[in-house]
Write an enzyme that holds these catalytic residues in place. Structure first.
Site, PDB file in Angstrom:
ATOM      1  N   ASP A   1       2.998  21.145  37.269  1.00  0.00           N
ATOM      2  CA  ASP A   1       2.910  19.984  36.380  1.00  0.00           C
ATOM      3  C   ASP A   1       1.515  19.844  35.759  1.00  0.00           C
ATOM      4  O   ASP A   1       1.095  18.753  35.397  1.00  0.00           O
ATOM      5  CB  ASP A   1       3.308  18.700  37.113  1.00  0.00           C
ATOM      6  CG  ASP A   1       2.403  18.403  38.297  1.00  0.00           C
ATOM      7  OD1 ASP A   1       1.556  19.264  38.611  1.00  0.00           O
ATOM      8  OD2 ASP A   1       2.540  17.325  38.895  1.00  0.00           O
TER       9      ASP A   1
ATOM     10  N   HIS B   1      -8.405  44.939  26.516  1.00  0.00           N
ATOM     11  CA  HIS B   1      -8.278  43.496  26.760  1.00  0.00           C
ATOM     12  C   HIS B   1      -8.494  43.174  28.233  1.00  0.00           C
ATOM     13  O   HIS B   1      -7.717  42.451  28.850  1.00  0.00           O
ATOM     14  CB  HIS B   1      -6.922  42.986  26.272  1.00  0.00           C
ATOM     15  CG  HIS B   1      -6.842  42.934  24.775  1.00  0.00           C
ATOM     16  ND1 HIS B   1      -5.666  42.867  24.071  1.00  0.00           N
ATOM     17  CD2 HIS B   1      -7.819  42.946  23.835  1.00  0.00           C
ATOM     18  CE1 HIS B   1      -5.915  42.846  22.774  1.00  0.00           C
ATOM     19  NE2 HIS B   1      -7.220  42.906  22.600  1.00  0.00           N
TER      20      HIS B   1
ATOM     21  N   ASP C   1     -17.143  40.975  25.002  1.00  0.00           N
ATOM     22  CA  ASP C   1     -16.500  40.542  23.750  1.00  0.00           C
ATOM     23  C   ASP C   1     -16.202  39.064  23.946  1.00  0.00           C
ATOM     24  O   ASP C   1     -15.267  38.708  24.683  1.00  0.00           O
ATOM     25  CB  ASP C   1     -15.216  41.357  23.534  1.00  0.00           C
ATOM     26  CG  ASP C   1     -14.522  41.021  22.216  1.00  0.00           C
ATOM     27  OD1 ASP C   1     -14.826  39.966  21.623  1.00  0.00           O
ATOM     28  OD2 ASP C   1     -13.670  41.824  21.790  1.00  0.00           O
TER      29      ASP C   1
ATOM     30  N   ASP D   1     -16.470  35.942  16.922  1.00  0.00           N
ATOM     31  CA  ASP D   1     -15.888  37.065  17.674  1.00  0.00           C
ATOM     32  C   ASP D   1     -16.940  38.174  17.712  1.00  0.00           C
ATOM     33  O   ASP D   1     -17.078  38.924  16.746  1.00  0.00           O
ATOM     34  CB  ASP D   1     -14.607  37.511  16.954  1.00  0.00           C
ATOM     35  CG  ASP D   1     -13.887  38.641  17.668  1.00  0.00           C
ATOM     36  OD1 ASP D   1     -14.293  39.004  18.788  1.00  0.00           O
ATOM     37  OD2 ASP D   1     -12.916  39.163  17.083  1.00  0.00           O
TER      38      ASP D   1
ATOM     39  N   HIS E   1      -7.859  51.138  18.042  1.00  0.00           N
ATOM     40  CA  HIS E   1      -7.614  49.824  17.435  1.00  0.00           C
ATOM     41  C   HIS E   1      -8.164  49.795  16.015  1.00  0.00           C
ATOM     42  O   HIS E   1      -8.798  50.747  15.568  1.00  0.00           O
ATOM     43  CB  HIS E   1      -8.233  48.706  18.287  1.00  0.00           C
ATOM     44  CG  HIS E   1      -9.711  48.839  18.517  1.00  0.00           C
ATOM     45  ND1 HIS E   1     -10.647  48.561  17.551  1.00  0.00           N
ATOM     46  CD2 HIS E   1     -10.420  49.234  19.611  1.00  0.00           C
ATOM     47  CE1 HIS E   1     -11.853  48.756  18.038  1.00  0.00           C
ATOM     48  NE2 HIS E   1     -11.762  49.176  19.285  1.00  0.00           N
TER      49      HIS E   1
ATOM     50  N   HIS F   1     -10.615  42.512  11.498  1.00  0.00           N
ATOM     51  CA  HIS F   1      -9.527  41.600  11.133  1.00  0.00           C
ATOM     52  C   HIS F   1     -10.122  40.370  10.472  1.00  0.00           C
ATOM     53  O   HIS F   1     -11.312  40.099  10.600  1.00  0.00           O
ATOM     54  CB  HIS F   1      -8.737  41.208  12.391  1.00  0.00           C
ATOM     55  CG  HIS F   1      -9.608  40.779  13.549  1.00  0.00           C
ATOM     56  ND1 HIS F   1     -10.086  39.502  13.676  1.00  0.00           N
ATOM     57  CD2 HIS F   1     -10.122  41.479  14.594  1.00  0.00           C
ATOM     58  CE1 HIS F   1     -10.831  39.422  14.771  1.00  0.00           C
ATOM     59  NE2 HIS F   1     -10.887  40.613  15.345  1.00  0.00           N
TER      60      HIS F   1
ATOM     61  N   HIS G   1      -7.694  36.168  15.226  1.00  0.00           N
ATOM     62  CA  HIS G   1      -7.011  37.100  14.313  1.00  0.00           C
ATOM     63  C   HIS G   1      -6.369  36.193  13.267  1.00  0.00           C
ATOM     64  O   HIS G   1      -5.268  35.695  13.454  1.00  0.00           O
ATOM     65  CB  HIS G   1      -5.975  37.947  15.056  1.00  0.00           C
ATOM     66  CG  HIS G   1      -6.613  38.805  16.122  1.00  0.00           C
ATOM     67  ND1 HIS G   1      -5.973  39.211  17.250  1.00  0.00           N
ATOM     68  CD2 HIS G   1      -7.867  39.314  16.214  1.00  0.00           C
ATOM     69  CE1 HIS G   1      -6.792  39.942  17.989  1.00  0.00           C
ATOM     70  NE2 HIS G   1      -7.954  40.016  17.378  1.00  0.00           N
TER      71      HIS G   1
ATOM     72  N   GLU H   1     -15.745  46.144  13.975  1.00  0.00           N
ATOM     73  CA  GLU H   1     -15.793  46.397  15.405  1.00  0.00           C
ATOM     74  C   GLU H   1     -15.290  47.776  15.831  1.00  0.00           C
ATOM     75  O   GLU H   1     -14.312  47.885  16.571  1.00  0.00           O
ATOM     76  CB  GLU H   1     -14.999  45.321  16.138  1.00  0.00           C
ATOM     77  CG  GLU H   1     -13.589  45.073  15.579  1.00  0.00           C
ATOM     78  CD  GLU H   1     -12.823  44.032  16.401  1.00  0.00           C
ATOM     79  OE1 GLU H   1     -12.757  44.187  17.627  1.00  0.00           O
ATOM     80  OE2 GLU H   1     -12.309  43.072  15.803  1.00  0.00           O
TER      81      GLU H   1
ATOM     82  N   TYR I   1     -13.944  54.729  23.518  1.00  0.00           N
ATOM     83  CA  TYR I   1     -13.601  54.436  24.913  1.00  0.00           C
ATOM     84  C   TYR I   1     -13.157  55.736  25.576  1.00  0.00           C
ATOM     85  O   TYR I   1     -12.112  56.288  25.205  1.00  0.00           O
ATOM     86  CB  TYR I   1     -12.479  53.400  24.979  1.00  0.00           C
ATOM     87  CG  TYR I   1     -12.725  52.235  24.025  1.00  0.00           C
ATOM     88  CD1 TYR I   1     -13.461  51.124  24.418  1.00  0.00           C
ATOM     89  CD2 TYR I   1     -12.246  52.290  22.701  1.00  0.00           C
ATOM     90  CE1 TYR I   1     -13.712  50.087  23.524  1.00  0.00           C
ATOM     91  CE2 TYR I   1     -12.492  51.263  21.811  1.00  0.00           C
ATOM     92  CZ  TYR I   1     -13.223  50.163  22.217  1.00  0.00           C
ATOM     93  OH  TYR I   1     -13.473  49.145  21.324  1.00  0.00           O
TER      94      TYR I   1
ATOM     95  N   ARG J   1     -18.115  49.122  22.302  1.00  0.00           N
ATOM     96  CA  ARG J   1     -17.679  48.487  21.047  1.00  0.00           C
ATOM     97  C   ARG J   1     -18.825  47.606  20.591  1.00  0.00           C
ATOM     98  O   ARG J   1     -19.519  46.999  21.419  1.00  0.00           O
ATOM     99  CB  ARG J   1     -16.405  47.672  21.265  1.00  0.00           C
ATOM    100  CG  ARG J   1     -15.968  46.889  20.024  1.00  0.00           C
ATOM    101  CD  ARG J   1     -14.529  46.358  20.086  1.00  0.00           C
ATOM    102  NE  ARG J   1     -14.348  45.308  21.076  1.00  0.00           N
ATOM    103  CZ  ARG J   1     -13.770  45.461  22.246  1.00  0.00           C
ATOM    104  NH1 ARG J   1     -13.302  46.652  22.599  1.00  0.00           N
ATOM    105  NH2 ARG J   1     -13.636  44.466  23.084  1.00  0.00           N
TER     106      ARG J   1
ATOM    107  N   GLU K   1     -19.439  44.589  17.654  1.00  0.00           N
ATOM    108  CA  GLU K   1     -18.639  43.759  16.739  1.00  0.00           C
ATOM    109  C   GLU K   1     -19.470  42.623  16.147  1.00  0.00           C
ATOM    110  O   GLU K   1     -20.091  41.850  16.875  1.00  0.00           O
ATOM    111  CB  GLU K   1     -17.437  43.176  17.496  1.00  0.00           C
ATOM    112  CG  GLU K   1     -16.594  42.206  16.675  1.00  0.00           C
ATOM    113  CD  GLU K   1     -15.321  41.761  17.395  1.00  0.00           C
ATOM    114  OE1 GLU K   1     -15.317  41.733  18.639  1.00  0.00           O
ATOM    115  OE2 GLU K   1     -14.341  41.444  16.695  1.00  0.00           O
TER     116      GLU K   1
HETATM  117  N1  GLY Z   1     -11.789  39.612  20.649  1.00  0.00           N
HETATM  118  C1  GLY Z   1     -10.629  40.076  20.042  1.00  0.00           C
HETATM  119  C2  GLY Z   1     -10.927  41.056  19.009  1.00  0.00           C
HETATM  120  O1  GLY Z   1     -12.018  41.578  18.949  1.00  0.00           O
HETATM  121  O2  GLY Z   1     -10.128  41.332  18.157  1.00  0.00           O
HETATM  122 MN    MN Z   2     -12.345  41.128  16.830  1.00  0.00          MN
HETATM  123 MN    MN Z   3     -13.772  40.717  19.749  1.00  0.00          MN
END
Ligand code: GLY
Ligand code: MN
Ligand code: MN
Length: 434
Positions: A31, A234, A251, A262, A341, A345, A352, A378, A382, A400, A402
Protein backbone atom coordinates in the site's frame (compact mmCIF):
# COMPACT_ATOMS: atom_id res chain seq x y z
CA UNK A 1 -3.46 30.15 -19.63
CA UNK A 2 0.05 28.79 -20.21
CA UNK A 3 1.73 29.90 -23.42
CA UNK A 4 2.22 26.28 -24.41
CA UNK A 5 -1.48 25.55 -24.00
CA UNK A 6 -2.39 28.57 -26.12
CA UNK A 7 -0.02 27.40 -28.87
CA UNK A 8 -1.44 23.88 -28.63
CA UNK A 9 -5.02 25.16 -28.99
CA UNK A 10 -4.01 27.19 -32.03
CA UNK A 11 -2.88 24.00 -33.76
CA UNK A 12 -6.01 21.93 -33.13
CA UNK A 13 -8.46 21.30 -35.96
CA UNK A 14 -11.69 23.26 -36.12
CA UNK A 15 -14.63 21.65 -34.36
CA UNK A 16 -12.39 19.38 -32.30
CA UNK A 17 -11.76 18.49 -28.68
CA UNK A 18 -8.63 17.21 -26.95
CA UNK A 19 -8.63 14.98 -23.87
CA UNK A 20 -5.28 15.02 -22.06
CA UNK A 21 -4.97 12.94 -18.88
CA UNK A 22 -2.60 13.41 -15.94
CA UNK A 23 -0.60 10.49 -14.58
CA UNK A 24 -1.80 8.29 -11.71
CA UNK A 25 0.02 7.21 -8.59
CA UNK A 26 1.65 3.78 -8.97
CA UNK A 27 1.99 1.10 -6.33
CA UNK A 28 5.55 0.38 -5.31
CA UNK A 29 4.73 -2.30 -2.78
CA UNK A 30 1.51 -3.33 -1.05
CA UNK A 31 0.00 0.00 0.00
CA UNK A 32 2.88 2.38 -0.62
CA UNK A 33 3.39 4.27 -3.84
CA UNK A 34 6.33 5.47 -5.91
CA UNK A 35 6.92 9.16 -5.59
CA UNK A 36 4.45 10.78 -7.98
CA UNK A 37 5.72 12.10 -11.32
CA UNK A 38 3.30 14.04 -13.52
CA UNK A 39 2.72 13.01 -17.13
CA UNK A 40 5.06 15.11 -19.26
CA UNK A 41 2.50 16.26 -21.85
CA UNK A 42 -0.03 17.12 -19.18
CA UNK A 43 2.63 19.02 -17.25
CA UNK A 44 3.81 20.83 -20.36
CA UNK A 45 0.32 22.03 -21.26
CA UNK A 46 -1.21 22.72 -17.85
CA UNK A 47 1.50 22.88 -15.16
CA UNK A 48 -1.05 21.18 -12.89
CA UNK A 49 0.90 19.00 -10.45
CA UNK A 50 -1.64 16.49 -9.13
CA UNK A 51 -2.50 12.94 -10.18
CA UNK A 52 -5.92 11.79 -11.46
CA UNK A 53 -6.78 14.90 -13.45
CA UNK A 54 -7.99 15.38 -17.02
CA UNK A 55 -7.76 18.45 -19.24
CA UNK A 56 -10.51 18.94 -21.81
CA UNK A 57 -9.47 21.43 -24.44
CA UNK A 58 -12.02 22.74 -26.93
CA UNK A 59 -10.77 25.33 -29.42
CA UNK A 60 -13.16 28.18 -30.03
CA UNK A 61 -15.36 27.38 -27.03
CA UNK A 62 -15.97 29.88 -24.24
CA UNK A 63 -14.74 27.24 -21.80
CA UNK A 64 -11.86 26.16 -24.01
CA UNK A 65 -9.86 24.79 -21.07
CA UNK A 66 -11.66 22.61 -18.53
CA UNK A 67 -9.95 20.65 -15.78
CA UNK A 68 -11.31 17.60 -14.00
CA UNK A 69 -9.47 17.21 -10.70
CA UNK A 70 -9.58 15.40 -7.37
CA UNK A 71 -12.12 17.20 -5.19
CA UNK A 72 -11.19 18.82 -1.90
CA UNK A 73 -11.59 16.29 0.91
CA UNK A 74 -10.41 17.14 4.43
CA UNK A 75 -9.99 13.51 5.47
CA UNK A 76 -8.00 12.51 2.35
CA UNK A 77 -5.93 15.66 2.57
CA UNK A 78 -5.05 14.96 6.20
CA UNK A 79 -3.84 11.52 5.23
CA UNK A 80 -2.34 12.05 1.77
CA UNK A 81 -1.65 15.71 1.16
CA UNK A 82 -3.18 18.94 -0.03
CA UNK A 83 -5.34 19.22 -3.11
CA UNK A 84 -6.13 22.18 -5.32
CA UNK A 85 -9.71 21.06 -5.84
CA UNK A 86 -11.93 22.64 -8.48
CA UNK A 87 -11.48 26.08 -6.96
CA UNK A 88 -7.67 25.92 -7.10
CA UNK A 89 -7.77 24.54 -10.65
CA UNK A 90 -9.58 27.70 -11.79
CA UNK A 91 -7.88 30.19 -9.53
CA UNK A 92 -4.29 28.97 -9.69
CA UNK A 93 -4.11 27.08 -12.99
CA UNK A 94 -6.26 29.15 -15.30
CA UNK A 95 -8.94 26.58 -16.07
CA UNK A 96 -12.10 28.29 -17.32
CA UNK A 97 -14.15 25.69 -15.46
CA UNK A 98 -13.30 22.76 -13.22
CA UNK A 99 -15.20 19.67 -12.12
CA UNK A 100 -14.59 16.79 -9.81
CA UNK A 101 -12.83 13.93 -11.62
CA UNK A 102 -15.70 11.60 -10.71
CA UNK A 103 -17.94 13.57 -13.04
CA UNK A 104 -15.78 12.99 -16.11
CA UNK A 105 -17.37 9.75 -17.36
CA UNK A 106 -20.85 11.27 -17.17
CA UNK A 107 -19.71 14.41 -18.96
CA UNK A 108 -17.83 12.86 -21.88
CA UNK A 109 -20.78 13.32 -24.23
CA UNK A 110 -21.12 16.93 -23.24
CA UNK A 111 -17.58 17.55 -24.55
CA UNK A 112 -17.49 15.16 -27.52
CA UNK A 113 -20.99 15.14 -29.04
CA UNK A 114 -21.03 16.88 -32.40
CA UNK A 115 -17.25 17.30 -32.66
CA UNK A 116 -15.58 16.12 -35.85
CA UNK A 117 -12.19 15.34 -34.36
CA UNK A 118 -11.15 13.88 -31.03
CA UNK A 119 -7.53 14.25 -29.96
CA UNK A 120 -6.89 11.36 -27.62
CA UNK A 121 -3.97 8.98 -27.23
CA UNK A 122 -5.31 5.46 -26.82
CA UNK A 123 -3.31 2.74 -25.04
CA UNK A 124 -1.60 4.94 -22.47
CA UNK A 125 -4.26 4.94 -19.76
CA UNK A 126 -6.35 1.76 -19.83
CA UNK A 127 -8.96 2.95 -17.37
CA UNK A 128 -9.62 6.12 -19.29
CA UNK A 129 -9.59 4.17 -22.57
CA UNK A 130 -12.44 2.06 -21.20
CA UNK A 131 -14.46 5.17 -20.39
CA UNK A 132 -13.87 6.63 -23.84
CA UNK A 133 -14.82 3.35 -25.52
CA UNK A 134 -17.97 3.09 -23.39
CA UNK A 135 -18.97 6.48 -24.73
CA UNK A 136 -18.42 5.38 -28.32
CA UNK A 137 -20.29 2.08 -27.71
CA UNK A 138 -23.31 3.97 -26.42
CA UNK A 139 -23.17 6.24 -29.43
CA UNK A 140 -22.99 3.35 -31.91
CA UNK A 141 -26.24 1.80 -30.71
CA UNK A 142 -28.04 5.11 -30.90
CA UNK A 143 -27.51 5.24 -34.67
CA UNK A 144 -26.96 8.44 -36.57
CA UNK A 145 -30.27 10.12 -35.93
CA UNK A 146 -29.25 11.37 -32.51
CA UNK A 147 -25.61 10.48 -32.20
CA UNK A 148 -22.75 12.54 -33.54
CA UNK A 149 -19.57 11.32 -31.89
CA UNK A 150 -16.25 12.45 -33.40
CA UNK A 151 -15.56 10.54 -36.63
CA UNK A 152 -11.79 11.11 -36.56
CA UNK A 153 -9.43 10.31 -33.72
CA UNK A 154 -5.98 11.87 -33.74
CA UNK A 155 -3.01 11.37 -31.44
CA UNK A 156 -2.35 14.71 -29.69
CA UNK A 157 1.32 13.81 -29.24
CA UNK A 158 1.76 14.60 -32.95
CA UNK A 159 1.37 18.21 -31.85
CA UNK A 160 2.87 18.11 -28.35
CA UNK A 161 5.82 16.02 -29.54
CA UNK A 162 6.72 18.56 -32.19
CA UNK A 163 6.24 21.43 -29.75
CA UNK A 164 8.36 19.79 -27.05
CA UNK A 165 11.11 19.05 -29.56
CA UNK A 166 11.69 22.77 -30.14
CA UNK A 167 12.53 24.33 -26.79
CA UNK A 168 11.58 27.91 -25.99
CA UNK A 169 14.06 30.27 -24.32
CA UNK A 170 12.31 29.66 -20.98
CA UNK A 171 12.67 25.91 -21.37
CA UNK A 172 16.33 26.22 -22.30
CA UNK A 173 16.88 28.22 -19.13
CA UNK A 174 15.36 25.44 -17.02
CA UNK A 175 17.37 22.81 -18.89
CA UNK A 176 20.56 24.75 -18.26
CA UNK A 177 19.81 24.80 -14.53
CA UNK A 178 19.13 21.06 -14.60
CA UNK A 179 22.38 20.54 -16.52
CA UNK A 180 24.39 22.69 -14.10
CA UNK A 181 23.11 20.82 -11.06
CA UNK A 182 23.94 17.44 -12.61
CA UNK A 183 27.34 18.66 -13.84
CA UNK A 184 28.25 19.84 -10.35
CA UNK A 185 27.12 16.51 -8.90
CA UNK A 186 29.47 14.70 -11.32
CA UNK A 187 32.34 16.99 -10.34
CA UNK A 188 31.56 16.25 -6.68
CA UNK A 189 31.74 12.50 -7.39
CA UNK A 190 35.16 12.94 -9.01
CA UNK A 191 36.33 14.88 -5.98
CA UNK A 192 35.03 12.43 -3.40
CA UNK A 193 35.38 8.94 -4.81
CA UNK A 194 37.96 6.64 -3.24
CA UNK A 195 38.71 2.92 -3.42
CA UNK A 196 36.61 1.10 -0.83
CA UNK A 197 33.57 3.35 -1.18
CA UNK A 198 30.52 1.63 -2.60
CA UNK A 199 28.77 2.59 -5.81
CA UNK A 200 25.72 3.37 -3.66
CA UNK A 201 27.66 5.85 -1.55
CA UNK A 202 28.69 7.75 -4.66
CA UNK A 203 25.09 7.65 -5.90
CA UNK A 204 23.89 8.97 -2.52
CA UNK A 205 26.25 11.92 -2.44
CA UNK A 206 25.34 12.93 -5.99
CA UNK A 207 21.61 12.68 -5.40
CA UNK A 208 21.83 14.57 -2.10
CA UNK A 209 23.68 17.33 -3.93
CA UNK A 210 21.04 17.50 -6.66
CA UNK A 211 18.21 17.86 -4.17
CA UNK A 212 20.17 20.36 -2.14
CA UNK A 213 20.45 22.53 -5.25
CA UNK A 214 16.72 22.48 -5.94
CA UNK A 215 16.26 19.47 -8.20
CA UNK A 216 13.21 17.38 -7.39
CA UNK A 217 15.51 14.36 -7.67
CA UNK A 218 17.08 12.36 -10.45
CA UNK A 219 15.72 12.37 -13.99
CA UNK A 220 16.13 8.57 -14.20
CA UNK A 221 17.69 5.89 -12.03
CA UNK A 222 21.37 6.72 -11.74
CA UNK A 223 23.83 4.24 -13.21
CA UNK A 224 26.93 3.99 -11.01
CA UNK A 225 29.04 1.09 -12.20
CA UNK A 226 32.58 0.27 -11.10
CA UNK A 227 34.89 -2.01 -13.11
CA UNK A 228 33.06 -4.45 -15.38
CA UNK A 229 29.69 -3.16 -14.13
CA UNK A 230 30.30 -0.31 -16.55
CA UNK A 231 29.82 -2.76 -19.42
CA UNK A 232 26.19 -3.32 -18.37
CA UNK A 233 24.32 -0.50 -20.08
CA UNK A 234 21.47 -0.12 -17.59
CA UNK A 235 23.28 -1.21 -14.44
CA UNK A 236 21.28 0.28 -11.57
CA UNK A 237 22.00 -2.05 -8.66
CA UNK A 238 24.77 0.31 -7.57
CA UNK A 239 25.75 -1.80 -4.57
CA UNK A 240 29.32 -2.99 -5.15
CA UNK A 241 32.55 -1.71 -3.58
CA UNK A 242 34.78 0.38 -5.84
CA UNK A 243 38.20 -1.06 -6.46
CA UNK A 244 41.59 0.54 -6.80
CA UNK A 245 42.58 0.33 -10.48
CA UNK A 246 39.02 0.14 -11.80
CA UNK A 247 37.12 2.72 -13.77
CA UNK A 248 33.81 4.11 -12.56
CA UNK A 249 31.06 4.94 -15.06
CA UNK A 250 28.39 7.29 -13.79
CA UNK A 251 25.32 8.10 -15.88
CA UNK A 252 23.22 10.45 -13.77
CA UNK A 253 21.01 13.45 -14.41
CA UNK A 254 18.85 15.80 -12.41
CA UNK A 255 15.22 16.77 -12.83
CA UNK A 256 14.53 20.46 -12.40
CA UNK A 257 10.94 21.66 -12.73
CA UNK A 258 10.31 18.59 -14.83
CA UNK A 259 13.32 19.04 -17.13
CA UNK A 260 15.97 16.35 -17.37
CA UNK A 261 19.70 16.45 -17.74
CA UNK A 262 21.58 13.31 -18.76
CA UNK A 263 25.34 13.17 -18.17
CA UNK A 264 27.83 10.31 -18.27
CA UNK A 265 31.41 10.44 -17.16
CA UNK A 266 33.89 7.62 -16.77
CA UNK A 267 36.94 8.08 -14.58
CA UNK A 268 39.44 6.08 -12.51
CA UNK A 269 38.47 5.24 -8.93
CA UNK A 270 42.02 5.97 -7.75
CA UNK A 271 42.38 9.13 -9.81
CA UNK A 272 44.81 7.83 -12.45
CA UNK A 273 43.96 6.08 -15.72
CA UNK A 274 45.98 2.97 -16.56
CA UNK A 275 47.52 3.11 -20.05
CA UNK A 276 44.94 0.59 -21.35
CA UNK A 277 42.03 2.53 -19.87
CA UNK A 278 43.39 5.74 -21.30
CA UNK A 279 43.70 4.23 -24.78
CA UNK A 280 40.03 3.30 -24.90
CA UNK A 281 39.02 6.54 -23.18
CA UNK A 282 40.75 8.74 -25.73
CA UNK A 283 39.08 6.92 -28.61
CA UNK A 284 35.62 7.47 -27.09
CA UNK A 285 36.37 11.09 -26.20
CA UNK A 286 37.56 11.88 -29.70
CA UNK A 287 34.39 10.39 -31.20
CA UNK A 288 32.22 12.24 -28.69
CA UNK A 289 33.77 15.63 -29.54
CA UNK A 290 33.42 15.01 -33.26
CA UNK A 291 29.77 14.00 -32.83
CA UNK A 292 29.12 17.17 -30.81
CA UNK A 293 30.54 19.15 -33.74
CA UNK A 294 28.05 17.37 -35.97
CA UNK A 295 25.10 18.32 -33.77
CA UNK A 296 24.25 21.44 -35.76
CA UNK A 297 21.56 22.75 -38.07
CA UNK A 298 21.28 20.77 -41.28
CA UNK A 299 22.67 17.51 -39.99
CA UNK A 300 20.38 14.64 -39.09
CA UNK A 301 20.13 11.99 -36.46
CA UNK A 302 20.85 9.26 -38.94
CA UNK A 303 23.95 10.99 -40.26
CA UNK A 304 25.29 11.47 -36.73
CA UNK A 305 24.62 7.84 -35.84
CA UNK A 306 26.40 6.61 -38.97
CA UNK A 307 29.32 8.91 -38.26
CA UNK A 308 29.63 7.60 -34.70
CA UNK A 309 29.62 4.02 -36.03
CA UNK A 310 32.31 4.83 -38.57
CA UNK A 311 34.58 6.55 -36.06
CA UNK A 312 34.09 3.98 -33.32
CA UNK A 313 34.71 1.11 -35.74
CA UNK A 314 37.96 2.78 -36.81
CA UNK A 315 38.83 3.16 -33.13
CA UNK A 316 38.08 -0.49 -32.42
CA UNK A 317 40.40 -1.51 -35.25
CA UNK A 318 43.11 0.79 -33.93
CA UNK A 319 42.75 -0.75 -30.46
CA UNK A 320 42.81 -4.29 -31.87
CA UNK A 321 39.27 -5.07 -30.72
CA UNK A 322 38.21 -5.67 -34.30
CA UNK A 323 40.26 -6.92 -37.21
CA UNK A 324 39.63 -6.17 -40.87
CA UNK A 325 38.68 -3.30 -43.12
CA UNK A 326 36.54 -0.63 -41.50
CA UNK A 327 34.04 -0.61 -44.37
CA UNK A 328 33.56 -4.41 -44.19
CA UNK A 329 33.24 -4.32 -40.42
CA UNK A 330 30.56 -1.61 -40.68
CA UNK A 331 28.69 -3.62 -43.29
CA UNK A 332 28.77 -6.68 -41.03
CA UNK A 333 27.80 -4.53 -38.02
CA UNK A 334 30.81 -5.95 -36.17
CA UNK A 335 30.89 -2.83 -33.98
CA UNK A 336 27.64 -3.96 -32.26
CA UNK A 337 29.71 -6.23 -30.06
CA UNK A 338 31.22 -3.18 -28.33
CA UNK A 339 28.87 -0.30 -29.23
CA UNK A 340 25.26 -1.35 -29.18
CA UNK A 341 23.25 1.81 -28.57
CA UNK A 342 22.43 5.07 -30.29
CA UNK A 343 24.76 8.04 -30.12
CA UNK A 344 22.04 10.19 -28.57
CA UNK A 345 18.42 11.16 -28.21
CA UNK A 346 16.18 14.17 -27.75
CA UNK A 347 16.24 15.50 -24.19
CA UNK A 348 13.61 17.57 -22.37
CA UNK A 349 10.81 16.81 -19.94
CA UNK A 350 11.55 13.14 -20.56
CA UNK A 351 15.09 11.88 -20.63
CA UNK A 352 14.26 10.15 -23.91
CA UNK A 353 12.13 13.04 -24.99
CA UNK A 354 9.05 13.33 -27.17
CA UNK A 355 9.14 14.11 -30.88
CA UNK A 356 9.60 12.03 -33.95
CA UNK A 357 13.04 11.13 -35.23
CA UNK A 358 12.00 10.65 -38.82
CA UNK A 359 10.33 12.85 -41.37
CA UNK A 360 9.50 9.65 -43.23
CA UNK A 361 9.88 6.55 -41.09
CA UNK A 362 9.38 4.05 -43.94
CA UNK A 363 12.04 5.69 -46.06
CA UNK A 364 14.23 6.11 -42.95
CA UNK A 365 14.47 9.78 -43.73
CA UNK A 366 15.64 11.39 -40.52
CA UNK A 367 14.63 14.81 -39.25
CA UNK A 368 17.18 17.62 -39.75
CA UNK A 369 18.43 19.34 -36.63
CA UNK A 370 17.00 22.80 -35.96
CA UNK A 371 17.62 25.57 -33.40
CA UNK A 372 16.02 24.83 -30.03
CA UNK A 373 16.49 21.07 -30.15
CA UNK A 374 18.41 19.53 -27.26
CA UNK A 375 20.21 16.24 -27.80
CA UNK A 376 22.57 14.01 -25.93
CA UNK A 377 25.88 12.93 -27.43
CA UNK A 378 26.94 9.66 -25.85
CA UNK A 379 29.20 7.25 -27.70
CA UNK A 380 30.69 4.36 -25.78
CA UNK A 381 32.82 1.24 -25.96
CA UNK A 382 32.03 -1.72 -23.71
CA UNK A 383 34.35 -4.73 -23.68
CA UNK A 384 32.74 -7.72 -21.92
CA UNK A 385 35.00 -9.11 -19.16
CA UNK A 386 34.89 -12.61 -20.69
CA UNK A 387 35.55 -11.56 -24.28
CA UNK A 388 38.37 -13.88 -25.32
CA UNK A 389 38.75 -12.16 -28.69
CA UNK A 390 39.65 -8.80 -27.11
CA UNK A 391 43.19 -7.98 -25.98
CA UNK A 392 43.35 -9.03 -22.29
CA UNK A 393 44.19 -5.51 -21.13
CA UNK A 394 40.85 -4.16 -22.39
CA UNK A 395 38.55 -6.84 -20.99
CA UNK A 396 35.97 -5.47 -18.57
CA UNK A 397 36.50 -1.84 -19.60
CA UNK A 398 33.30 0.11 -20.22
CA UNK A 399 33.44 3.76 -21.21
CA UNK A 400 30.70 6.21 -22.14
CA UNK A 401 30.95 9.99 -22.24
CA UNK A 402 27.69 11.92 -22.50
CA UNK A 403 26.86 15.61 -22.80
CA UNK A 404 23.65 17.53 -23.47
CA UNK A 405 23.80 19.83 -26.47
CA UNK A 406 21.48 22.64 -27.57
CA UNK A 407 21.32 23.30 -31.30
CA UNK A 408 21.47 27.05 -32.05
CA UNK A 409 21.24 29.23 -35.17
CA UNK A 410 25.00 29.47 -35.35
CA UNK A 411 26.21 26.12 -34.03
CA UNK A 412 25.51 24.56 -30.67
CA UNK A 413 25.94 25.03 -26.94
CA UNK A 414 27.12 22.23 -24.72
CA UNK A 415 24.89 22.61 -21.65
CA UNK A 416 27.03 20.22 -19.62
CA UNK A 417 30.52 21.48 -20.52
CA UNK A 418 31.06 22.42 -16.89
CA UNK A 419 32.02 18.88 -15.99
CA UNK A 420 35.43 18.08 -17.34
CA UNK A 421 36.05 15.15 -19.66
CA UNK A 422 39.68 15.54 -20.75
CA UNK A 423 41.57 12.65 -19.13
CA UNK A 424 44.41 14.94 -17.98
CA UNK A 425 41.97 17.40 -16.44
CA UNK A 426 40.08 14.64 -14.66
CA UNK A 427 43.37 13.38 -13.23
CA UNK A 428 44.39 16.90 -12.18
CA UNK A 429 41.03 17.45 -10.47
CA UNK A 430 41.22 14.11 -8.69
CA UNK A 431 44.82 14.68 -7.64
CA UNK A 432 43.59 17.56 -5.48
CA UNK A 433 41.47 15.19 -3.37
CA UNK A 434 42.35 15.08 0.29
N1 GLY B 1 20.60 7.74 -19.09
C1 GLY B 1 19.91 7.18 -20.15
C2 GLY B 1 20.56 7.46 -21.42
O1 GLY B 1 21.70 7.86 -21.45
O2 GLY B 1 19.97 7.37 -22.46
MN1 MN C 1 21.29 9.58 -22.74
MN1 MN D 1 22.64 8.86 -19.84
Amino acid sequence: MRKQLKRFIDQLDENSVAIIPAAHEKTRSYDSEYKFRQDSDFWYLTGFPEPDAIAVITPGAKDDYVLYVRPRDPLMETWYGRRQGTEGAVKNYGAKKAFSIEKFADNIGRHLDGKDVLYYRFSSDNELDAKMLDYFSEQRVRRLKTAYPPHTIKDPTLITGEMRLHKTAEEVELMQISANIAAEAHILAMKKVKPGMTEGQVEALMEAYMKDKGASGVAYNSIVGGGANATILHYVENNMPLKDGDLLLIDAGAEFQGYASDITRTFPVNGKFTPAQREVYDVVLDVQKKCIDLTVVGNTHMKRQEYSIELLTEGMVKLGLLKGRTSDLIKKKAYLKYYMHGVGHWLGLDVHDAGRYYVDQQAKQSKPYAPGMVLTVEPGIYVPPDDKSAPAKYRGIGIRIEDDVLVTESGNINLTSKVTKEADEIEALMAKRK
